[in-house]
Design an enzyme around this catalytic site. Sequence first.
Site, PDB file in Angstrom:
ATOM      1  N   GLU A  98       0.850  -1.197   0.000  1.00  0.00           N
ATOM      2  CA  GLU A  98       0.000   0.000   0.000  1.00  0.00           C
ATOM      3  C   GLU A  98       0.882   1.242   0.000  1.00  0.00           C
ATOM      4  O   GLU A  98       2.035   1.200   0.457  1.00  0.00           O
ATOM      5  CB  GLU A  98      -0.895  -0.077   1.256  1.00  0.00           C
ATOM      6  CG  GLU A  98      -1.787   1.083   1.565  1.00  0.00           C
ATOM      7  CD  GLU A  98      -2.851   1.369   0.505  1.00  0.00           C
ATOM      8  OE1 GLU A  98      -2.478   1.633  -0.644  1.00  0.00           O
ATOM      9  OE2 GLU A  98      -4.041   1.360   0.849  1.00  0.00           O
ATOM     10  N   ASP A  99       0.356   2.358  -0.512  1.00  0.00           N
ATOM     11  CA  ASP A  99       1.142   3.596  -0.509  1.00  0.00           C
ATOM     12  C   ASP A  99       1.149   4.266   0.864  1.00  0.00           C
ATOM     13  O   ASP A  99       2.196   4.640   1.378  1.00  0.00           O
ATOM     14  CB  ASP A  99       0.649   4.568  -1.603  1.00  0.00           C
ATOM     15  CG  ASP A  99      -0.846   4.895  -1.509  1.00  0.00           C
ATOM     16  OD1 ASP A  99      -1.547   4.323  -0.650  1.00  0.00           O
ATOM     17  OD2 ASP A  99      -1.307   5.725  -2.320  1.00  0.00           O
ATOM     18  N   ASP A 102      -3.729   6.046   6.310  1.00  0.00           N
ATOM     19  CA  ASP A 102      -4.158   7.333   6.871  1.00  0.00           C
ATOM     20  C   ASP A 102      -5.173   7.028   7.976  1.00  0.00           C
ATOM     21  O   ASP A 102      -4.792   6.789   9.115  1.00  0.00           O
ATOM     22  CB  ASP A 102      -4.748   8.140   5.706  1.00  0.00           C
ATOM     23  CG  ASP A 102      -5.072   9.575   6.048  1.00  0.00           C
ATOM     24  OD1 ASP A 102      -4.581  10.063   7.063  1.00  0.00           O
ATOM     25  OD2 ASP A 102      -5.815  10.216   5.282  1.00  0.00           O
ATOM     26  N   PHE A 151      -0.764  16.406   3.471  1.00  0.00           N
ATOM     27  CA  PHE A 151      -1.151  15.715   2.245  1.00  0.00           C
ATOM     28  C   PHE A 151       0.070  15.609   1.342  1.00  0.00           C
ATOM     29  O   PHE A 151       0.634  16.618   0.924  1.00  0.00           O
ATOM     30  CB  PHE A 151      -2.294  16.439   1.526  1.00  0.00           C
ATOM     31  CG  PHE A 151      -2.865  15.614   0.416  1.00  0.00           C
ATOM     32  CD1 PHE A 151      -3.777  14.602   0.681  1.00  0.00           C
ATOM     33  CD2 PHE A 151      -2.459  15.811  -0.892  1.00  0.00           C
ATOM     34  CE1 PHE A 151      -4.286  13.804  -0.338  1.00  0.00           C
ATOM     35  CE2 PHE A 151      -2.957  15.024  -1.922  1.00  0.00           C
ATOM     36  CZ  PHE A 151      -3.872  14.019  -1.642  1.00  0.00           C
ATOM     37  N   ARG A 164       2.107  11.818  -9.755  1.00  0.00           N
ATOM     38  CA  ARG A 164       2.506  10.430  -9.446  1.00  0.00           C
ATOM     39  C   ARG A 164       3.922  10.119  -9.930  1.00  0.00           C
ATOM     40  O   ARG A 164       4.601   9.259  -9.402  1.00  0.00           O
ATOM     41  CB  ARG A 164       1.549   9.435 -10.126  1.00  0.00           C
ATOM     42  CG  ARG A 164       0.142   9.442  -9.573  1.00  0.00           C
ATOM     43  CD  ARG A 164      -0.620   8.222 -10.090  1.00  0.00           C
ATOM     44  NE  ARG A 164      -2.061   8.359  -9.942  1.00  0.00           N
ATOM     45  CZ  ARG A 164      -2.732   8.076  -8.829  1.00  0.00           C
ATOM     46  NH1 ARG A 164      -2.106   7.646  -7.767  1.00  0.00           N
ATOM     47  NH2 ARG A 164      -4.040   8.216  -8.780  1.00  0.00           N
TER      48      ARG A 164
END
Length: 176
Positions: A98-99, A102, A151, A164
């Site tokens: 997963e990136d 959160d 963010f 990206r």
Amino acid sequence: MEMYTPETLISEEEIAFRIDALGKAITADFENEELIVICVLKGAFMFCSDLIKKINLPLKLEFISLSSYGDNTQSSGSVRLEMDITANVEGKNVLIVEDIVDSGLTIKTLLDTLSVRKPKKVKLASLLFKPIKLKHRVTIDYLGFEIEDKFVIGYGLDYAGRYRELPYIGVLNAGN
Ligand code: 5GP
């Protein structure tokens, strides 16, 4: 159109160094076993592609797509399965890549979805973790970096589909 200048939070070199260590740890933990690596699209594509190069095990690569953010910087609070894996994970070792974790909702939803398919073992690798936003109990077995509540973009992560391709993790500052 708003213009933003990305500011580096985690450099390309720092990411590469950390991924090397994560790859070694995963290789040691699953010694002599096969692995199904599930890359969570789209954000984890770059992390996953670099990470699997550092895992010295027989592995198969799968892709899954879940969506919670749309074009916003805040989670919508519900997760949609947009594209499923094609492999049968029953009795298999699974590594989810997963990136960022959160609130933890996306990964909790994915873990729940996979657990009914009876894998042998499921481990989670996440490049980033924002502990302050966590609302669901999630164990990250292989973590790249813990970050503040900002963010972030780059290295696979987007803002409204952009950034990206950046080779580093950045934050967006309103500016020129
Ligand atoms: P969670 O469900 O844990 O709240 O959110 C996880 C997903 O939200 C991530 O897979 C990612 O797509 C998105 N996300 C959360 N924080 C950020 C962030 O700082 N930047 C970007 N680009 N996406 C984020």
